[in-house]
Design an enzyme around this catalytic site. Structure first.
Site, PDB file in Angstrom:
ATOM      1  CB  SER A 144       1.345  61.150  34.994  1.00  0.00           C
ATOM      2  OG  SER A 144       1.240  60.347  35.963  1.00  0.00           O
ATOM      3  CE1 TYR A 157       1.802  58.819  30.418  1.00  0.00           C
ATOM      4  CE2 TYR A 157       2.478  58.090  32.657  1.00  0.00           C
ATOM      5  CZ  TYR A 157       1.881  58.702  31.754  1.00  0.00           C
ATOM      6  OH  TYR A 157      -0.191  58.331  32.388  1.00  0.00           O
TER       7      TYR A 157
HETATM    8  N1  LIG Z   1      -5.428  56.656  33.374  1.00  0.00           N
HETATM    9  C1  LIG Z   1      -4.054  56.772  34.792  1.00  0.00           C
HETATM   10  O1  LIG Z   1      -4.137  56.177  35.791  1.00  0.00           O
HETATM   11  C2  LIG Z   1      -3.812  57.986  34.617  1.00  0.00           C
HETATM   12  C3  LIG Z   1      -2.917  58.244  35.502  1.00  0.00           C
HETATM   13  C4  LIG Z   1      -1.787  59.731  35.448  1.00  0.00           C
HETATM   14  C5  LIG Z   1      -2.302  60.979  33.984  1.00  0.00           C
HETATM   15  N2  LIG Z   1      -3.098  59.636  33.319  1.00  0.00           N
HETATM   16  C6  LIG Z   1      -2.709  60.835  31.896  1.00  0.00           C
HETATM   17  O2  LIG Z   1      -4.437  61.027  31.746  1.00  0.00           O
HETATM   18  C7  LIG Z   1      -4.726  61.401  30.482  1.00  0.00           C
HETATM   19  C8  LIG Z   1      -5.940  60.745  30.027  1.00  0.00           C
HETATM   20  O3  LIG Z   1      -5.876  59.598  29.899  1.00  0.00           O
HETATM   21  P1  LIG Z   1      -6.869  58.039  30.789  1.00  0.00           P
HETATM   22  O4  LIG Z   1      -6.541  57.035  31.353  1.00  0.00           O
HETATM   23  O5  LIG Z   1      -7.884  58.742  30.415  1.00  0.00           O
HETATM   24  O6  LIG Z   1      -6.317  57.381  28.255  1.00  0.00           O
HETATM   25  P2  LIG Z   1      -7.121  56.309  28.038  1.00  0.00           P
HETATM   26  O7  LIG Z   1      -6.251  55.899  26.777  1.00  0.00           O
HETATM   27  O8  LIG Z   1      -8.555  55.523  28.161  1.00  0.00           O
HETATM   28  O9  LIG Z   1      -8.093  58.109  27.071  1.00  0.00           O
HETATM   29  C9  LIG Z   1      -6.402  58.718  26.749  1.00  0.00           C
HETATM   30  C10 LIG Z   1      -7.941  59.359  25.258  1.00  0.00           C
HETATM   31  O10 LIG Z   1      -6.601  60.016  24.474  1.00  0.00           O
HETATM   32  C11 LIG Z   1      -6.740  59.808  22.666  1.00  0.00           C
HETATM   33  N3  LIG Z   1      -5.506  59.717  22.249  1.00  0.00           N
HETATM   34  C12 LIG Z   1      -4.755  59.115  22.461  1.00  0.00           C
HETATM   35  N4  LIG Z   1      -3.871  59.966  21.613  1.00  0.00           N
HETATM   36  C13 LIG Z   1      -4.055  60.563  21.459  1.00  0.00           C
HETATM   37  C14 LIG Z   1      -3.514  61.545  19.730  1.00  0.00           C
HETATM   38  N5  LIG Z   1      -2.395  61.388  18.935  1.00  0.00           N
HETATM   39  N6  LIG Z   1      -4.592  62.087  19.074  1.00  0.00           N
HETATM   40  C15 LIG Z   1      -5.875  62.190  20.354  1.00  0.00           C
HETATM   41  N7  LIG Z   1      -6.176  62.340  20.886  1.00  0.00           N
HETATM   42  C16 LIG Z   1      -5.147  60.802  21.498  1.00  0.00           C
HETATM   43  C17 LIG Z   1      -7.583  58.074  23.068  1.00  0.00           C
HETATM   44  O11 LIG Z   1      -7.903  58.036  22.016  1.00  0.00           O
HETATM   45  C18 LIG Z   1      -8.332  58.233  24.244  1.00  0.00           C
HETATM   46  O12 LIG Z   1      -9.299  58.575  24.038  1.00  0.00           O
HETATM   47  C19 LIG Z   1      -2.674  60.733  29.235  1.00  0.00           C
HETATM   48  O13 LIG Z   1      -2.889  61.595  29.366  1.00  0.00           O
HETATM   49  C20 LIG Z   1      -2.116  60.055  30.870  1.00  0.00           C
HETATM   50  O14 LIG Z   1      -1.412  59.687  30.644  1.00  0.00           O
HETATM   51  C21 LIG Z   1      -3.776  58.957  32.980  1.00  0.00           C
END
Ligand SMILES: NC(=O)c1ccc[n+]([C@@H]2O[C@H](COP(=O)([O-])OP(=O)(O)OC[C@H]3O[C@@H](n4cnc5c(N)ncnc54)[C@H](O)[C@@H]3O)[C@@H](O)[C@H]2O)c1
Length: 255
Positions: A144, A157
């Site tokens: 991130s 985080y």
């Molecule tokens: N959305 C943002 O702004 C953003 C920014 C920077 C980084 N990220 C990172 O991107 C990645 C995806 O985020 P997103 O926004 O799509 O989130 P989201 O919550 O929409 O999707 C995350 C997915 O991960 C799954 N998950 C969570 N914990 C789990 C576990 N223990 N085992 C298996 N699956 C698990 C959830 O069920 C979900 O399907 C994450 O690592 C998040 O930290 C997101």
């Protein structure tokens, strides 16, 4: 010209929604066969149905990435179904607890770090084990922008995502000479269910426009914009890219 991931077998974690779902679609369109993992099996099955409509081969594995035996099972299932593992997008993650650091409990710390950091460690360990058997591969871990810079009330985080950067580089240095490239993507704020649930909380009214303004490009990112970067990093077009911190953030980290 062949599709970018033609014939490659790729694991995607967090595939039930958000960035992981978009990545599954993009990788299917790019010619990959996919092992889709999530602990939300229904969501992963919905993703898989769409992937199948795109004509890609696909298997769904229910796996909690914070549990080593389930990650080992995921990698074993991918190899059993497709015969090899060429790539992985280690993307499953959860958001911060929005708690000041001096009030953060050990349980809150563990909840985030067990998934975001330890989960990536387990994925790397078992994916690399499989890739070494067939001469190499490529791995992308989702960090991130908050792995590089911080916001208040997100210490656990930020620590987890900074840890992903260190872990990615450690693996890149250790296995580059054995044909395995490892890179980290640093998304800015992306419009996914994770962000929708955050900005819908009453205490965060007004956060959405503030977040948009924080990105020099003037908006939040879309899941497919991260997915396309992951496709490229996993493809042979990125053959000299290893150990990188790959920002896909509309300029968030350039300010
Ligand atoms: N959305 C943002 O702004 C953003 C920014 C920077 C980084 N990220 C990172 O991107 C990645 C995806 O985020 P997103 O926004 O799509 O989130 P989201 O919550 O929409 O999707 C995350 C997915 O991960 C799954 N998950 C969570 N914990 C789990 C576990 N223990 N085992 C298996 N699956 C698990 C959830 O069920 C979900 O399907 C994450 O690592 C998040 O930290 C997101």
């Amino acid at each position: 010209m062949k599709p970018m991931l033609d014939g490659k077998v790729i694991v995607v974690t967090g595939a039930a929604r958000g960035i992981g779902r978009a990545a599954a679609y993009a990788m299917a369109q790019a010619g990959a066969s996919l092992a889709l993992a999530d602990f939300d099996e229904d969501g992963a099955n919905t993703t898989a149905a769409q992937v199948a409509r795109l004509g890609a081969r696909c298997v769904v594995v229910r796996a909690d990435v914070s549990r080593e035996e389930e990650v080992a099972g995921l990698v074993n299932a991918a190899v059993a179904r497709f015969g090899r593992l060429d790539g992985a997008f280690n993307n499953a993650g959860i958001e911060q607890r929005n708690t000041p650091l001096h009030l953060l409990s050990e349980a809150q710390w563990n909840a985030v770090n067990d998934v975001n950091l330890k989960g990536v460690f387990f994925c790397l360990k078992h994916e690399i084990r499989a890739m070494l058997e067939t001469g190499g591969g490529a791995i992308v871990n989702t960090s991130s922008a908050l792995g590089r810079v911080a916001i208040p009330n997100a210490a656990e985080y930020c620590a987890s995502k900074g840890g992903v950067l260190g872990l990615s580089k450690a693996a890149a240095v250790e296995y580059g000479s054995q044909g395995i490239r490892v890179n980290a993507i640093l998304p800015g704020v992306i419009r996914t269910p994770m962000i929708d649930s955050l900005v819908s909380q009453p205490q965060f009214a007004g956060l959405l426009p503030a977040l948009e303004a924080r990105h020099p490009i003037g908006r939040l990112g879309e899941p497919d914009e991260i997915a396309q970067a992951a496709v490229w990093l996993l493809s042979d077009l990125a053959s000299f890219v290893n150990g990188s911190e790959f920002s896909v953030d509309g300029g968030y980290l350039a300010v």
